[in-house]
Motif scaffolding. Structure first.
Motif, PDB file in Angstrom:
ATOM      1  N   THR A   4       0.893  -1.177  -0.147  1.00 53.40           N
ATOM      2  CA  THR A   4       0.053   0.132   0.088  1.00 53.40           C
ATOM      3  C   THR A   4       0.658   1.060  -0.086  1.00 53.40           C
ATOM      4  N   LYS A   5       0.388   2.518  -0.281  1.00 57.41           N
ATOM      5  CA  LYS A   5       1.133   3.665  -0.518  1.00 57.41           C
ATOM      6  C   LYS A   5       1.632   3.791   1.186  1.00 57.41           C
ATOM      7  N   THR A   6       0.674   3.406   2.291  1.00 61.63           N
ATOM      8  CA  THR A   6       1.294   3.647   3.490  1.00 61.63           C
ATOM      9  C   THR A   6       2.565   2.851   3.860  1.00 61.63           C
ATOM     10  N   GLU A   7       2.491   1.540   3.530  1.00 65.47           N
ATOM     11  CA  GLU A   7       3.617   0.843   3.606  1.00 65.47           C
ATOM     12  C   GLU A   7       4.920   1.292   2.848  1.00 65.47           C
ATOM     13  N   ILE A   8       4.625   1.663   1.641  1.00 63.09           N
ATOM     14  CA  ILE A   8       5.711   1.980   0.765  1.00 63.09           C
ATOM     15  C   ILE A   8       6.320   3.520   1.567  1.00 63.09           C
ATOM     16  N   LEU A   9       5.538   4.201   1.903  1.00 65.46           N
ATOM     17  CA  LEU A   9       6.071   5.351   2.472  1.00 65.46           C
ATOM     18  C   LEU A   9       6.735   5.436   3.885  1.00 65.46           C
ATOM     19  N   ALA A  10       6.331   4.135   4.712  1.00 68.10           N
ATOM     20  CA  ALA A  10       6.973   3.930   5.843  1.00 68.10           C
ATOM     21  C   ALA A  10       8.356   3.355   5.616  1.00 68.10           C
ATOM     22  N   GLY A  11       8.445   2.245   4.353  1.00 66.14           N
ATOM     23  CA  GLY A  11       9.622   2.002   4.094  1.00 66.14           C
ATOM     24  C   GLY A  11      10.716   3.114   3.702  1.00 66.14           C
ATOM     25  N   TYR A  12      10.266   4.065   3.006  1.00 72.90           N
ATOM     26  CA  TYR A  12      11.081   5.226   2.765  1.00 72.90           C
ATOM     27  C   TYR A  12      11.526   5.934   3.907  1.00 72.90           C
ATOM     28  N   ASP A 153       4.870  -1.588  -7.741  1.00 74.84           N
ATOM     29  CA  ASP A 153       6.302  -2.504  -7.575  1.00 74.84           C
ATOM     30  C   ASP A 153       7.297  -1.402  -7.823  1.00 74.84           C
ATOM     31  N   VAL A 154       7.284  -0.496  -8.663  1.00 76.92           N
ATOM     32  CA  VAL A 154       8.643   0.492  -8.959  1.00 76.92           C
ATOM     33  C   VAL A 154       8.780   1.285  -7.810  1.00 76.92           C
ATOM     34  N   TYR A 155       7.548   1.829  -7.243  1.00 70.49           N
ATOM     35  CA  TYR A 155       7.800   2.555  -5.827  1.00 70.49           C
ATOM     36  C   TYR A 155       8.207   1.881  -4.790  1.00 70.49           C
ATOM     37  N   ALA A 156       7.852   0.501  -4.771  1.00 72.14           N
ATOM     38  CA  ALA A 156       8.171  -0.337  -3.776  1.00 72.14           C
ATOM     39  C   ALA A 156       9.869  -0.734  -4.001  1.00 72.14           C
ATOM     40  N   TYR A 157      10.381  -0.824  -5.065  1.00 70.98           N
ATOM     41  CA  TYR A 157      11.825  -1.212  -5.349  1.00 70.98           C
ATOM     42  C   TYR A 157      12.650  -0.744  -4.466  1.00 70.98           C
ATOM     43  N   PRO A 158      12.899   0.759  -4.399  1.00 69.51           N
ATOM     44  CA  PRO A 158      14.055   1.081  -4.007  1.00 69.51           C
ATOM     45  C   PRO A 158      14.432   0.569  -2.280  1.00 69.51           C
ATOM     46  N   ILE A 177      19.604   0.053  14.127  1.00 72.50           N
ATOM     47  CA  ILE A 177      18.927   0.825  13.124  1.00 72.50           C
ATOM     48  C   ILE A 177      17.692  -0.071  13.328  1.00 72.50           C
ATOM     49  N   SER A 178      16.401   0.315  12.578  1.00 74.05           N
ATOM     50  CA  SER A 178      15.256  -0.550  12.432  1.00 74.05           C
ATOM     51  C   SER A 178      15.243  -1.306  11.268  1.00 74.05           C
ATOM     52  N   HIS A 179      16.176  -2.014  11.019  1.00 83.32           N
ATOM     53  CA  HIS A 179      16.239  -2.683   9.438  1.00 83.32           C
ATOM     54  C   HIS A 179      15.505  -4.014   9.692  1.00 83.32           C
ATOM     55  N   GLN A 180      14.719  -4.094   8.529  1.00 81.24           N
ATOM     56  CA  GLN A 180      13.866  -5.346   8.758  1.00 81.24           C
ATOM     57  C   GLN A 180      14.044  -6.063   7.317  1.00 81.24           C
ATOM     58  N   LYS A 181      13.950  -7.624   7.556  1.00 82.26           N
ATOM     59  CA  LYS A 181      14.226  -8.093   6.275  1.00 82.26           C
ATOM     60  C   LYS A 181      13.085  -7.804   5.089  1.00 82.26           C
ATOM     61  N   PRO A 182      13.623  -7.491   3.940  1.00 86.81           N
ATOM     62  CA  PRO A 182      12.798  -7.148   2.741  1.00 86.81           C
ATOM     63  C   PRO A 182      11.707  -8.223   2.502  1.00 86.81           C
ATOM     64  N   ASP A 183      10.620  -7.966   2.060  1.00 84.81           N
ATOM     65  CA  ASP A 183       9.628  -8.922   1.600  1.00 84.81           C
ATOM     66  C   ASP A 183       9.684  -8.802  -0.057  1.00 84.81           C
ATOM     67  N   SER A 184       9.977 -10.236  -0.497  1.00 84.03           N
ATOM     68  CA  SER A 184      10.310 -10.202  -1.941  1.00 84.03           C
ATOM     69  C   SER A 184       9.723 -11.622  -2.402  1.00 84.03           C
ATOM     70  N   ASP A 185       8.762 -11.707  -3.293  1.00 90.29           N
ATOM     71  CA  ASP A 185       8.575 -12.948  -3.942  1.00 90.29           C
ATOM     72  C   ASP A 185       9.579 -13.439  -4.777  1.00 90.29           C
ATOM     73  N   LYS A 186      10.615 -12.756  -5.124  1.00 90.99           N
ATOM     74  CA  LYS A 186      11.738 -13.274  -5.912  1.00 90.99           C
ATOM     75  C   LYS A 186      12.951 -13.196  -5.115  1.00 90.99           C
ATOM     76  N   PRO A 187      13.539 -14.003  -4.758  1.00 92.41           N
ATOM     77  CA  PRO A 187      15.085 -14.409  -4.235  1.00 92.41           C
ATOM     78  C   PRO A 187      15.983 -13.451  -4.562  1.00 92.41           C
ATOM     79  N   PRO A 188      16.667 -12.310  -4.086  1.00 92.46           N
ATOM     80  CA  PRO A 188      17.540 -11.688  -4.487  1.00 92.46           C
ATOM     81  C   PRO A 188      18.991 -12.376  -5.013  1.00 92.46           C
TER      82      PRO A 188
END
Length: 193
Positions: A4-12, A153-158, A177-188
């Motif tokens: 969601t927009k809220t989740e993306i903005l929180a990540g930023y 997806d593009v907004y969430a990418y960075p 830091i408040s680092h959290q493991k990123p959620d990704s359906d595709k393993p990096p």
């Protein structure tokens, strides 16, 4: 899963705070130290993490245009970019090394804040319909690029990119830091660095 927009903005916001923590805790020796799993120093890698947000800021107008073209045109565009993966990797590596000289410890936080502010304002203006627009992407350029990506997806990418590379930093004292493991359906995978 679409964010969601809220989740993306929180990540930023979290990424901005995490970068601040890294920079406040990093001494000159930490910044010059080689990162884990890349040929960049920690300072160069920190800039590369910021650069992910800068890339998205530049990509947004392109996604808006190409997502309106017939699908074969978008696929052809992505195929041309995928064909140029090797030169892209070289430019990506040397570009981050050179840019870290300008956007160094003193400047990269301001650059990130300015960039996040710009893409956040743009995200806030996006409609549900525009966020659902899709575009073929050069999926060989980055482990978080998928063959087809929505504007969401593009907004969430960075932030995915930021979190992936944050695990490669090698400070002498890890910052709080408040680092959290990123959620990704595709393993990096391992980006060429």
């Amino acid at each position: 899963m679409e964010r969601t927009k809220t989740e993306i903005l929180a990540g930023y916001s979290r990424a901005s705070h995490d970068l601040d923590a890294w920079l406040k805790n990093a001494g000159d020796a930490d910044l010059r130290r080689r990162s884990n799993g890349t040929r960049w120093t920690n300072e160069e890698l920190l800039f590369h993490m910021v650069f992910g947000y800068m890339v998205v800021r530049a990509l947004l107008p392109l996604v808006h245009v190409i997502s309106r073209l017939p699908e074969p045109a978008g696929k052809a565009f992505a195929a041309v970019l995928n064909a140029g993966t090797q030169p892209f990797d070289v430019v990506n590596y040397w570009g981050s090394r050179a840019a870290a000289l300008v956007y160094n410890k003193q400047r990269m936080r301001r650059k990130l804040d300015k960039t996040i502010s710009a893409i956040s304002r743009r995200l806030e203006r996006e409609s549900f319909k525009s966020l659902a627009r899709t575009m073929p992407f050069p999926d060989r350029w980055d482990p978080f690029f998928m063959p087809t990506m929505t504007l969401t997806d593009v907004y969430a990418y960075p932030t995915l990119h930021f979190d992936f590379h944050a695990r490669q930093l090698s400070p002498s004292q890890p910052p709080q830091i408040s680092h959290q493991k990123p959620d990704s359906d595709k393993p990096p995978g391992s980006p060429v660095t």
